[in-house]
Each structure stands twice: as structure tokens, then as C-alpha cells.
Design a protein around this motif. Structure first.
Motif, mmCIF file in Angstrom:
data_model
loop_
_atom_site.group_PDB
_atom_site.id
_atom_site.type_symbol
_atom_site.label_atom_id
_atom_site.label_comp_id
_atom_site.label_asym_id
_atom_site.label_seq_id
_atom_site.Cartn_x
_atom_site.Cartn_y
_atom_site.Cartn_z
ATOM 1 N N HIS A 1 -11.879 17.964 7.853
ATOM 2 C CA HIS A 1 -12.759 17.728 6.702
ATOM 3 C C HIS A 1 -13.904 18.743 6.672
ATOM 4 C CE1 HIS A 1 -10.833 14.185 5.123
ATOM 5 N NE2 HIS A 1 -10.798 13.645 6.319
ATOM 6 N N GLY B 1 -11.138 7.995 8.126
ATOM 7 C CA GLY B 1 -12.416 8.053 7.432
ATOM 8 C C GLY B 1 -12.839 6.680 6.919
ATOM 9 N N THR C 1 -5.349 -0.306 10.559
ATOM 10 C CA THR C 1 -4.391 0.355 9.686
ATOM 11 C C THR C 1 -5.069 1.157 8.583
ATOM 12 O OG1 THR C 1 -4.189 -1.494 8.138
ATOM 13 C CG2 THR C 1 -2.757 -1.530 10.066
ATOM 14 N N ILE D 1 0.832 -1.201 0.000
ATOM 15 C CA ILE D 1 0.000 0.000 0.000
ATOM 16 C C ILE D 1 0.866 1.250 0.000
ATOM 17 C CG2 ILE D 1 -1.758 1.276 1.279
ATOM 18 C CD1 ILE D 1 -2.447 -1.514 2.563
ATOM 19 N N GLN E 1 -6.941 -6.511 5.036
ATOM 20 C CA GLN E 1 -6.173 -5.479 5.748
ATOM 21 C C GLN E 1 -6.773 -5.256 7.131
ATOM 22 O OE1 GLN E 1 -5.478 -1.824 3.542
ATOM 23 N NE2 GLN E 1 -4.670 -0.772 5.346
ATOM 24 N N LYS F 1 -0.347 1.194 13.941
ATOM 25 C CA LYS F 1 -0.724 2.528 13.492
ATOM 26 C C LYS F 1 -1.327 3.329 14.628
ATOM 27 C CE LYS F 1 -2.620 4.807 9.637
ATOM 28 N NZ LYS F 1 -3.966 5.192 9.505
ATOM 29 N N LYS G 1 -2.706 12.166 4.675
ATOM 30 C CA LYS G 1 -2.505 13.290 5.591
ATOM 31 C C LYS G 1 -1.955 12.814 6.942
ATOM 32 C CE LYS G 1 -6.847 14.357 5.474
ATOM 33 N NZ LYS G 1 -7.354 13.272 4.622
HETATM 34 N N1 LIG Z 1 0.080 0.674 9.289
HETATM 35 C C1 LIG Z 1 -0.491 0.662 8.079
HETATM 36 N N2 LIG Z 1 -0.594 -0.493 7.390
HETATM 37 C C2 LIG Z 1 -1.150 -0.517 6.158
HETATM 38 N N3 LIG Z 1 -1.655 0.554 5.547
HETATM 39 C C3 LIG Z 1 -1.585 1.727 6.165
HETATM 40 C C4 LIG Z 1 -1.009 1.855 7.467
HETATM 41 N N4 LIG Z 1 -1.086 3.144 7.834
HETATM 42 C C5 LIG Z 1 -1.679 3.797 6.803
HETATM 43 N N5 LIG Z 1 -1.980 2.956 5.810
HETATM 44 C C6 LIG Z 1 -2.634 3.296 4.528
HETATM 45 O O1 LIG Z 1 -2.091 4.496 4.039
HETATM 46 C C7 LIG Z 1 -3.073 5.272 3.388
HETATM 47 C C8 LIG Z 1 -3.054 6.689 3.906
HETATM 48 O O2 LIG Z 1 -3.627 6.725 5.206
HETATM 49 P P1 LIG Z 1 -3.739 8.054 6.084
HETATM 50 O O3 LIG Z 1 -4.182 7.617 7.432
HETATM 51 O O4 LIG Z 1 -2.486 8.825 6.000
HETATM 52 O O5 LIG Z 1 -4.925 8.835 5.347
HETATM 53 P P2 LIG Z 1 -5.591 10.242 5.749
HETATM 54 O O6 LIG Z 1 -5.320 11.183 4.642
HETATM 55 O O7 LIG Z 1 -5.191 10.654 7.100
HETATM 56 O O8 LIG Z 1 -7.133 9.842 5.687
HETATM 57 P P3 LIG Z 1 -8.364 10.285 6.666
HETATM 58 O O9 LIG Z 1 -8.902 11.555 6.141
HETATM 59 O O10 LIG Z 1 -9.371 9.166 6.440
HETATM 60 O O11 LIG Z 1 -7.879 10.334 8.050
HETATM 61 C C9 LIG Z 1 -4.408 4.550 3.623
HETATM 62 O O12 LIG Z 1 -4.748 3.864 2.435
HETATM 63 C C10 LIG Z 1 -4.113 3.564 4.714
HETATM 64 O O13 LIG Z 1 -4.881 2.389 4.574
#
Ligand SMILES: Nc1ncnc2c1ncn2[C@@H]1O[C@H](COP(=O)(O)OP(=O)(O)OP(=O)(O)O)[C@@H](O)[C@H]1O
Ligand SMILES: [Mg+2]
Lengths: 500, 322
Positions: A199, A401, A397, A16, A393, B320, A42
Motif C-alpha cells: 500500500h 486492512g 476472515t 461474500i 463475520q 483464512k 489481492k
Molecule cells: N475466509 C473468508 N471468509 C469470508 N470472507 C473472506 C474470507 N477470506 C476473504 N474474505 C473476504 O474477501 C474479500 C477480499 O479479501 P482479501 O484479503 O483478498 O483483500 P485484500 O485485497 O488482500 O485486502 P487488504 O489490502 O486489506 O489486505 C474481503 O471482503 C474479505 O472479507
């Protein structure tokens, strides 16, 4: 000169891609908003900045010097602190112990200096005009909103030059959110940099000097806040044009009562609530935070003890626990407030989470059919566009959202047609928010009945057919038609005389 | 396949450990890998494995059952007393004692799930009470020898296979179906992962908890009867060793002691590891005291290698925060 400059930042988790070649720069003294849809990267970005996670590629400069923190302590030394989206507090400790955790003031004997800790806590709360918090209260007794405020205090206690707020307003009710926005401006005026993730477009509009937009892990655009329209921002965020956030409100309520509640009381927070929710109706529940909304939702779902009478689809029922609430087509389902504590098994897969409430439906002669399960899971993942590598998954993780979407999907899979939605769009991006509202209206049109609470008041105003305003554990007023407005809700929430 | 390996890393590790241990033992005592020796190792492991079956369910659900030693011991002694060395009474004695074991489990489960007594306290108390009851019942006098049928079940053979190994195999199948293929298994993992989330998801948490202790009572009582057949007699204290080994087998098998993860297939490997270890240590020619010390230390080491925390040092767990 820029305080932070980020170039080519990349981060992968197995297959990912969370960040790919992201860039970013921000100055001291500004509020810099970071925008992007769910899963855009983010949180990953700010986790890297604050030392919680290490990046795979790219460079970060702070004050023009190379920066690669090995852990949050290292980040703190450089003056960077983050208020995480998912709270990092310890339930068994008090408010002040959490605020100063691992940085407690010490006496000469190296024991914790409690008097000094109390003094510093009070000074901090006073300096930033915090909403009332008791320093000695045990954290587990606090509501989600109060915990969020403690988390903010914990970030400020480090007196950072760069403060990162990851969806810190999403769990806050209107007044507290207002306070946080003011605080954010104050911090910027003191010469600090605040990186602000939210958001809620209105908030971003109110305080951001500049904004950076992420999509799929890359930087799409950087704007001066006053030189760009909402429409442009949203289009860049979600990659398509969003006509309208709120769906048209077509009345679909029938005369049939889906849920009737009489003289409903629970604990000391809920007393003598009466209302009726009709088939095809979206009934909003508003009012100031802490006036019984949470207790109402939990008690209706059987998660806490209550007295009074409940009728579902005309039949009196007694609901002693959530299992009884969820039974069959005449049941009640809940999207709970605390997504990590009540909604999701973080260490289990998206699939297991989605089907947990309905797993019996996939058994034949007592044995699970994985095909049937997988088919339905795929359908739900596609329908809600849950961004996960595979259904295997781990839920913990997913981006915030997307976790919320899994909870929503889990509720939709139950056959219950009375839905209790407690802040269902918390942490959900604008595009998806619009889809959820549309979905709520579609469900209502199909004969579902929806009780809907939101900490974001405009959502109540634009989506609900009627709004119950709660005060002191009771229903203070029921607003309909033109009387549904933010001002109307606030007035009813505060004035004793408005009783309806 | 690789996904399977990743998800069940700890179970695979337990089997790998078992093989390594076998080879090491064969190095020190040639002849250890002989058919007859393997057979007796499997028989001994079966007792641990059967007691640990119930323990596996309890631990996955987030509890622990400390009452196994005296549930086992009580079943053994009461069976010997009621049968008086005859086969025929087994027709009613066996079902009766299985029901008795299940009943003790029910008490444990109700205490934990309905009255909120911490599992350690609840099961420790039933263990002590049973111990007292048995002492009162027997007055410490020896019991009659085990009925022949029971002896057949624990030391007899069908063709090349020990009867008890076949029983163990059948039980393994049942446990695997329950954990992997039944709604009960899903509920159990959810319960052990987070009781609150399980409750909010409509999982029958109380019923699920109670059921795990009932299963544990059943398997402990069953093992007690079989063990009487193995030693030819029931005696006071014969269950004591199984408290530690049943929990250790579950832990070596890769389950988190905090609940929510693990599988009986792992526990099977755990039971084998523990039994092979007891075969290896005498080959090292140590005094019996030194033997116990090494035994304990090796178990501690095995469990910690398998445990998440240690695995985290190697694989750098990505947990995470946000
Ligand atoms: N520990 C992890 N293992 C696998 N995938 C991960 C992990 N941490 C993050 N991801 C993946 O990385 C991507 C980015 O996630 P992130 O949490 O940074 O998004 P975000 O922009 O903060 O979204 P939101 O607005 O929903 O909070 C997602 O697809 C998430 O599934
Ligand atoms: Mg996020």
C-alpha cells in the motif's frame, strides 16, 4: 511468453465475493505490482496462486500449462512460493527450523541434518544479504519485523521461479524495507517473477515494471509503470479522486499537558525517557527500529512493567495493567503492534471485537442490551467503512486492512483521550490512510492527545506536530517545525552529538 | 434462524445426538421411554449436569478443573458428618460447604491466574490434598446417613417433576444468563480465545479466571451434597466418576477443550447423552468390563464427531491464512 496468465478467476466465501472474473498476466524477470484497496481481493488472489485456497471458477496457466494447485506443496513443485501477509511461522521453533519447515535437509537415517541445515541457512542469508538474524534463535523472541524477515527467508529457501510478496514491507522499518526492495530487483534480474503487493506508493514506484489494479474483486487496469501517474493509479484503485494523502497540519495543541512522562524505564530496552504530550497534539515517535519505541508504547499502556512517573491530565497515576490504562475519560488506549496476536480475537465476530473493551457500557442491571450494542457497532462499521459482509463475520476472515480498521474502531469506542497509535496504518490502503490521518487531526482538534509511531517515516514527517527520536532506549532529540524531515530524523537517530 | 444454526452447529448436533441415542436405546429396551424411566434418567443426568456447569465455565476460559471429584466427595462426607442425619444443621452446613467449595475454587483460580501454575497441575494437586484430608478425617469409617431434607431435594418430586430437575433448570437459566447476557460471559469467551488479546483489551483476566474456578468449586460441592441425598449416604470415591463425565459432557456439548467456545446449553445435552448411554449399555447384556470399554469408546467417538477437527473433514473449514 507470459509466465502466468489468469482468466476469469472467481472466488466466493458464502455470500461474500472476494474475486469476480479477475484477469492477470506477468512475465519472467519482471516485478509486477498488484494494487487495490482493502478487501479488493489481492490476498485471495495470491492465496489461490500459491495453493492455500482453491478458486471457484476461471483458469490459471503457468508456462502455458493448466495450473490448479491443491495445496502449497503442489504450488512449490511448479516453482511458486508466497510470503503471506499474516505470518505463518511457528513460535516454538527456531529461525532455521522455521525456514526449512517440512523441507529439512536429512541424514541417511532420515533424521534432520542439523549441520547441513545450519550451513544452508547461513548460505541463504549470505546470498541475499539478509539483515542480521541468528539461525538458532527461538522465533517467539523475535519482533514482528524480524519475523517478517524470517518469513521472507522461508519463501526464498524454496528457490522459487515466482515469488509473491504480500505486504512484506508493511512490518519493516525503513532500512530493512530498503533492503527488501533491492532484493526484489535482484530476484527479477535473476529472471524470476516477483509479484509485489504494497500500500506504499513510493515503494511500488521504485521497483515495479508493471502494475495490475484490482477493485471489488475484478481487474480494473494494467499499466506499464513508467506510463502512468500516481494520481491515475490511486483514482483507479479507490474509484474516486484523492486530493491529498496528508491533511493540512493546523496546530491545535494547547498548553495543557495530557501525558507527562518522567524518568520512565522498562526492562533493558527503555531507560530514563522524559517527554510531555499536550492536549490537541500529535507527537510522533521515530528513530531506528528496536530503540525502545515498542517498549515505550507497551509500558505506557501497562502491558509491561515499568518504573518512573506518569501524569495523566495533571494527575499522577500508576498503571499496572491495560485495564487500568483504559479506565474512563482520563484513560489511555492503544492500537497495538501485532494485530493478530494482541489486537483481535480472530475467531470472534467483528461486533464482539469492537465492543470487547467497553462491553460493560451496554449492560443494564447486569444484562447486555444487544440493540444498544448493535447500534453502536453499526455506527462504527459505517464510520470507518469496515468492509464486512455483516458485523457477525469473523474478524479473522476480513482482509488485512479491514482487520486494522476494526482495531482502530475498538480503540475509538473506549472513552480514552490519550491515544497510543503504534503503526495504525499498517496494511491500510491509501484512501483509508488519508482518512485515518484526517481522523487523527480531527481528534486532536477535539482535544485528544496522540502519541504516534509509524514504521513509514514520511507519515511521521507529514502528520506529527513534533517528533521524538529515540536511540538506545532514550529520547535522543525532539524535532519541531522545519527540523522535522526524514533526513533530520535519521541524523538524530544515528548521531550521538544531536542530543537535545 | 439459519444464522443461529450455523453459529451453534455443535450444540444443535449434541441435541440431535441425544434424540438419536434415545430412539436407539428405546429400540433395545422397550420401556426406556416410559415416564418413570425418563424421570430417573433426568435425575441422574442432573448430577452430571450440575458438576459440569462449573467445568463448562472453566473450560470456556481456557482451563480445566480436575479437582471436582474430591471437592464433591469432601462436601458429601463433611455434610453427612456435621448433620448426623438431622435436617436442622443443614441451615448452616449447606452455606458453609458451598463456601468451602468456592474457597477451594479460589485457591485453584489464584494458583492458575496469579502464580501461573498450569491448571492441570494446580487442580490435580488440590484434588489429591482434599482426598488425603478426607481420609485423615474419616479414618475410612462409614458416615451417618443423609438428612431427610437433602434426600427430598435429590429424589423428591413437585407434581410430576423431580425437585432436582427443577434445580437443574434454574441453574441452567443462571448459567445461560451469565454466558450470553452478562459482560462476564463476553470476557470469558475473550479470555479463552486469546489471553493476550483479552488482556490488551482491558478484560480483567485474572479475576475472570478465578471466578470460573470458584463457580466450579461451588457446583461440585453442591452436587456432592445432593448426591449424598440420592444414595442415602456419603462414601469414599463417590465423586470419582464425575471427573470424566463432567469434562466429557462439556466436550460432547460442543465446547473446544482449548477454550473460547461452547455453551452450557450444549453441556446439558452432553450430560443427557452420557446418562442415556449408561442406560443403553446394560440393555446390550455385556459384562461390566466390556461395558466400560464400550462406554469409553462411544464417548470418544461422540466427542470427536462433535469436535472442530472432525467437523472440518465434512464442512471443509475455511480458515483464512491471510
Ligand atoms: N475466509 C473468508 N471468509 C469470508 N470472507 C473472506 C474470507 N477470506 C476473504 N474474505 C473476504 O474477501 C474479500 C477480499 O479479501 P482479501 O484479503 O483478498 O483483500 P485484500 O485485497 O488482500 O485486502 P487488504 O489490502 O486489506 O489486505 C474481503 O471482503 C474479505 O472479507
Ligand atoms: Mg491482503
Amino acid at each position: 511468453m507470459d509466465l502466468v496468465t489468469v482468466n476469469g478467476l472467481s472466488k466466493r466465501y458464502g455470500g461474500i465475493v472476494a474475486l469476480s472474473e479477475a484477469t492477470f498476466s506477468a512475465r519472467a524477470g519482471e516485478v509486477h505490482a498488484l494494487l487495490g484497496e482493502n478487501g479488493a481481493g489481492k490476498s485471495t488472489f495470491i492465496q489461490i496462486l500459491s495453493g492455500a485456497v482453491q478458486h471457484d471458477g476461471g483458469s490459471i496457466l503457468v508456462d502455458g500449462q493448466d495450473y490448479r494447485p491443491a495445496n502449497p506443496d503442489a504450488a512449490q513443485v511448479r516453482g511458486i512460493a508466497a510470503v503471506f501477509q499474516e505470518l505463518s511461522l511457528i513460535p516454538d521453533l527456531s529461525v532455521e527450523q522455521n525456514i526449512w519447515f517440512r523441507h529439512e535437509p536429512r541424514t541417511l537415517l532420515r533424521t534432520v541434518n542439523r549441520a547441513e541445515m545450519r550451513r544452508k541457512t547461513l548460505a541463504l542469508l549470505e546470498k541475499y544479504n539478509f539483515p542480521v538474524l541468528r539461525p538458532d534463535q527461538e522465533l517467539r523472541r523475535l519482533t514482528l519485523a524480524e519475523r517478517q524477515i524470517v518469513e521472507i527467508a522461508k519463501g526464498l529457501a524454496k528457490d522459487p521461479r515466482i515469488l509473491i510478496l504480500d505486504e512484506a514491507t508493511s512490518a519493516l522499518p525503513a532500512r530493512e524495507a530498503e533492503w527488501l526492495l533491492k532484493l526484489t530487483r535482484q530476484l527479477a534480474a535473476e529472471g524470476r517473477l516477483v509479484i509485489f503487493i504494497s500500500h506504499r506508493m513510493a515503494e511500488v514506484r521504485a521497483i515495479a515494471d508493471r502494475l495490475t489494479i484490482f477493485r471489488n474483486g475484478s481487474t480494473i487496469a494494467v499499466h506499464e509503470a513508467n506510463a502512468v501517474s500516481d494520481n491515475e493509479i490511486v483514482t483507479q484503485m479507490i474509484g474516486r479522486h484523492l486530493d491529498r494523502l496528508y491533511p493540512e497540519r493546523i496546530a491545535t495543541a494547547t498548553d495543557r499537558i495530557a501525558l507527562s512522562v518522567k524518568n520512565f524505564s522498562s526492562g533493558s530496552r527503555l531507560s530514563g525517557v522524559d517527554f510531555a504530550l499536550r492536549e490537541g497534539e500529535v507527537l510522533g515517535v521515530g528513530g531506528l527500529q528496536g530503540h525502545g519505541q515498542r517498549e515505550l508504547f507497551q509500558a505506557l499502556f501497562g502491558a509491561s512493567k515499568a518504573s518512573g512517573t506518569i501524569e495523566l491530565w495533571g494527575k499522577p497515576v500508576s498503571i499496572a495493567n491495560p485495564r487500568q490504562a483504559l479506565i474512563g475519560k482520563d484513560g489511555i488506549a492503544l492500537v497495538p503492534e501485532d494485530r493478530r496476536g494482541q489486537g483481535l480475537l480472530l475467531t470472534k465476530s467483528v461486533r464482539e471485537n469492537l465492543t470487547l473493551s467497553v462491553i460493560r457500557r451496554f449492560t443494564e442491571n447486569g444484562l447486555l442490551s444487544r440493540q444498544k450494542e448493535a447500534a453502536l457497532v453499526k455506527e462504527m462499521v459505517d464510520f470507518l467503512r469496515i468492509k464486512a459482509g455483516t458485523p457477525e463475520q469473523l474478524a479473522g476472515t476480513l482482509s488485512g486492512g479491514n482487520q486494522q480498521k476494526v482495531i482502530f474502531g475498538k480503540m475509538l469506542l473506549t472513552q480514552a483521550r490519550v491515544l497510543l497509535l503504534y503503526d495504525p496504518t499498517r496494511g491500510v490502503d491509501v484512501g483509508t490512510k488519508g482518512e485515518i490521518f484526517q481522523l487523527m487531526r480531527d481528534l486532536a482538534a477535539k482535544g485528544y492527545a496522540i502519541l504516534f509511531h509509524s514504521s513509514d517515516m514520511p507519515e511521521l514527517v507529514h502528520v506529527a506536530d513534533r517528533v521524538l527520536v529515540m536511540r538506545n532506549g532514550g529520547v535522543a532529540a525532539t524535532l519541531e517545525g522545519d527540523r522535522i524531515s526524514e533526513a533530520g530524523i535519521l541524523r538524530a537517530a544515528m548521531l550521538e552529538s544531536e542530543a537535545a | 434462524m439459519s444464522a443461529f444454526l450455523a453459529r451453534n452447529r455443535l450444540i444443535v448436533l449434541a441435541y440431535a445426538g441425544m434424540v438419536v441415542l434415545l430412539l436407539v436405546t428405546a429400540l433395545f429396551s422397550p420401556g426406556f421411554l416410559s415416564v418413570s424411566n425418563m424421570r430417573s434418567t433426568v435425575v441422574l443426568a442432573a448430577f452430571v449436569g450440575i458438576v459440569a456447569l462449573g467445568q463448562t465455565f472453566v473450560i470456556i476460559g481456557g482451563g480445566i478443573d480436575l479437582s471436582v471429584p474430591w471437592v464433591l466427595n469432601s462436601a458429601a462426607i463433611v455434610m453427612a458428618l456435621l448433620c448426623g442425619g438431622q435436617d436442622l444443621p443443614l441451615v448452616w452446613v449447606m452455606p458453609l460447604l458451598l463456601a468451602g467449595g468456592a474457597f477451594i475454587g479460589l485457591i485453584n483460580g489464584v494458583g492458575v491466574a496469579q502464580f501461573g501454575v498450569p491448571p492441570i497441575i494446580m487442580t490435580l494437586a488440590t484434588n489429591v490434598i482434599l482426598q488425603g484430608l478426607i481420609l485423615v478425617l474419616t479414618g475410612g469409617s462409614p458416615t451417618p446417613s443423609a438428612p431427610a431434607l437433602i434426600q427430598y431435594l435429590s429424589v423428591g418430586r413437585i407434581g410430576a417433576f423431580p425437585v432436582i430437575a427443577l434445580i437443574w433448570l434454574a441453574l441452567t437459566l443462571v448459567a445461560t444468563l451469565l454466558l450470553s447476557k452478562a459482560a462476564f460471559g463476553r470476557h470469558l469467551y475473550a479470555l479463552g480465545t486469546s489471553a493476550t488479546v483479552a488482556e490488551f483489551s482491558g478484560v480483567p483476566t485474572a479475576r475472570t479466571t478465578i471466578l470460573t474456578y470458584v463457580i466450579s468449586g461451588l457446583t461440585a460441592a453442591f452436587a456432592g451434597m445432593l448426591l449424598t441425598g440420592y444414595s442415602g449416604q456419603a462414601y469414599l470415591g463417590m465423586g470419582d466418576a464425575y471427573l470424566f463425565t463432567s469434562i466429557a459432557a462439556v466436550a460432547i456439548g460442543g465446547a473446544s477443550i482449548l477454550g473460547g467456545s461452547g455453551h452450557y446449553l450444549g453441556t446439558v445435552a452432553g450430560a443427557m447423552v452420557l446418562t442415556i448411554l449408561t442406560g443403553l449399555l446394560p440393555a446390550l447384556n455385556l459384562s461390566s468390563g466390556a461395558l466400560l470399554i464400550v462406554y469409553g469408546a462411544v464417548i470418544l467417538l461422540t466427542v470427536s464427531i462433535g469436535s472442530e477437527t472432525f467437523a472440518g473433514l465434512g464442512g471443509k473449514m475455511r480458515r483464512k491464512e491471510s
